[in-house]
Structures are given as C-alpha cells and as structure tokens.
Design a protein around this motif. Sequence first.
Motif, short mmCIF file in Angstrom:
data_model
loop_
_atom_site.label_atom_id
_atom_site.label_comp_id
_atom_site.label_asym_id
_atom_site.label_seq_id
_atom_site.Cartn_x
_atom_site.Cartn_y
_atom_site.Cartn_z
N UNK A 116 0.80 -1.23 0.00
CA UNK A 116 0.00 0.00 0.00
C UNK A 116 0.84 1.27 0.00
N UNK A 117 2.10 1.18 0.39
CA UNK A 117 2.99 2.35 0.43
C UNK A 117 3.62 2.53 -0.95
N UNK A 118 3.09 3.45 -1.71
CA UNK A 118 3.53 3.61 -3.09
C UNK A 118 4.81 4.43 -3.23
N UNK A 119 5.45 4.75 -2.10
CA UNK A 119 6.78 5.37 -2.15
C UNK A 119 7.88 4.31 -2.09
N UNK A 120 7.53 3.11 -1.64
CA UNK A 120 8.52 2.04 -1.50
C UNK A 120 8.63 1.27 -2.82
N UNK A 121 9.73 0.56 -3.03
CA UNK A 121 9.84 -0.28 -4.23
C UNK A 121 8.70 -1.30 -4.30
N UNK A 122 8.31 -1.67 -5.48
CA UNK A 122 7.26 -2.66 -5.69
C UNK A 122 7.61 -3.97 -4.96
N UNK A 123 6.73 -4.45 -4.08
CA UNK A 123 7.10 -5.63 -3.29
C UNK A 123 7.14 -6.93 -4.07
N UNK A 124 6.36 -6.99 -5.17
CA UNK A 124 6.32 -8.24 -5.92
C UNK A 124 5.49 -9.29 -5.20
N UNK A 125 5.52 -10.54 -5.68
CA UNK A 125 4.70 -11.60 -5.08
C UNK A 125 5.22 -12.01 -3.70
N UNK A 126 4.33 -12.58 -2.90
CA UNK A 126 4.64 -12.97 -1.52
C UNK A 126 5.85 -13.92 -1.45
N UNK A 127 5.88 -14.92 -2.31
CA UNK A 127 6.97 -15.89 -2.24
C UNK A 127 8.33 -15.23 -2.46
N UNK A 128 8.38 -14.30 -3.41
CA UNK A 128 9.64 -13.60 -3.65
C UNK A 128 9.97 -12.63 -2.53
N UNK A 129 8.94 -12.05 -1.91
CA UNK A 129 9.16 -11.08 -0.83
C UNK A 129 9.81 -11.76 0.38
#
Length: 266
Positions: A116-129
């Motif tokens: 939800x924080x659009x200032x942070x890098x794109x988190x990507x999918x859960x498994x990769x996170x």
Amino acid sequence: MAGTEELSFSEAIMAAGDAFHRFPLIKIQGVPLMCHIVHNWDSIRAFCPDPSDLLIATYPKAGLSLLKKMDPPRVIKTHLPFKLVPEGFWKNKCKAIYVARNAKDNLVSYYHFDRMNLTQPEPGPWDGYIHKFMNGELAWGSWYDHVKGYWEEREKRNILYIFYEDMKENPQREVERIMRYLDLSLADDVISRIVELTSFKTMKENPMTNYSFIPKPVFDQSISPFMRKGVVGDWTNHFSPAQAQLFDEDYERKMKDADIPFRTDI
C-alpha cells in the motif's frame, strides 16, 4: 530517523501527482535506504540530540528540519539500524527504547505495508518477498542485523529493549516498565488511560496514527490499511508449510548466536 520518517512522508506527498513514482533504494554502509534519505545523509549523520531527547527505534512494521525547530525534550523515532544511528545519541547518553517483533509477523506486516505504500519499491509476489526479507534487500536493511544490533548494545548504551508480543500480552506491565525506565511516576488512572489510548483498536481509529490523512497516491489504503491487524501469529495465515520450513532453517542459521527471546504466538 524519526526525522527521516517525517521526511519520507512530506517528500512523498509533494511528489504525489502525475509525476509520482516509487523511490529507489540506495545503500549506506550496506543498508538499503530510500534515496531521499540518502540525499540528506550528511545532515542526518551530523544530527546532535539534546541529552533529554528520547530515541525510539524499530524495524519497520518498527525531516530533520522539523526536529531542528523543536525544543527538547523530543521523542525521536527511527528505523535506522544501530550502526547508522547518529553517534550523538550515545555520546549524550540519550535514553533509547527499542521495540522488536518476531520475524514472521514482522515480515507479513511489512509485506502488506509495502503493497500500500507507493513510495517504496514494488514488493512483488509474496513468495519472492520472503526471500527479499531473508536477504536483507528491503528498505532499512536486514531484520536480523537490526534486532541483533540493538540487543547486543542494550546494556552498554542503556537501551530499553521491549517486545511487541509482550505489549500485546500485558500492555499495562510494559507501560509501567517504560515509566520506570524514564524515571517517571504516574498515577494508576493515568497509566490505564495510556494503555487505552495506545491500544490497537484506539490507534486504528485515530487519523494521526492510522495515517488516513496521507493521500491515496502515497498510501493506498484500499490495498491494505496502514494499521491492518496488529495481532501475534498472523503469519500462520500466510506461510505455506514449505515456506515456513525454509524460513525457519534460514532463521536458525542467522540467529544461532543470538539469545533474543522472540515468540511467534502468545
């Protein structure tokens, strides 16, 4: 720092609009930080607190110009790992409180925050996170280094180290512990009021703590609320058995020399 936190919000809000974009991470001493924090690093590093200032440090989900205009004593919040905290805090013997949360719940909460924080890098999918978290590739760096850094220095630097799980289990006990650390004496009704005002339910409804005043191009709370659940053990709703095993094995390797008493349920 707390300064850096307010700086993040103010700059992100100014950036909101047609030209808004996620900010890249840049490393300082191996720690990935938001680029606008790095651009202000000289002033952050040189910040000289008053001995009466209180530092509250956390790993996330734990404008220095604003701080310079405030009179001490100040409550200063930071997500910086111990090694990046301005030396002035320790030279001036400032009191510091560190709040730590178990790795799995911290990871889940940070994942939803990054969505939800659009200032942070794109988190990507859960498994990769999960792998980004384990490898310390998220903003503010490695959770493992973060919690161990303050733990190892807690006695030498007079840091009060408290656990999120303990606060959920018995908030009055932890508030009283903080009061003693700060050399304060408060009436029972005042302590009860503090416990009430700092409960997750109350804070979730408070615009100053739920950040509902932050515009949607910065915090898109339709994706996930800033204050989501605040419970202990929510990680069981996200980790598959295979992911939990992988994470636990990695955790054991990274934390084998640390005796920090984390709990993943209460």
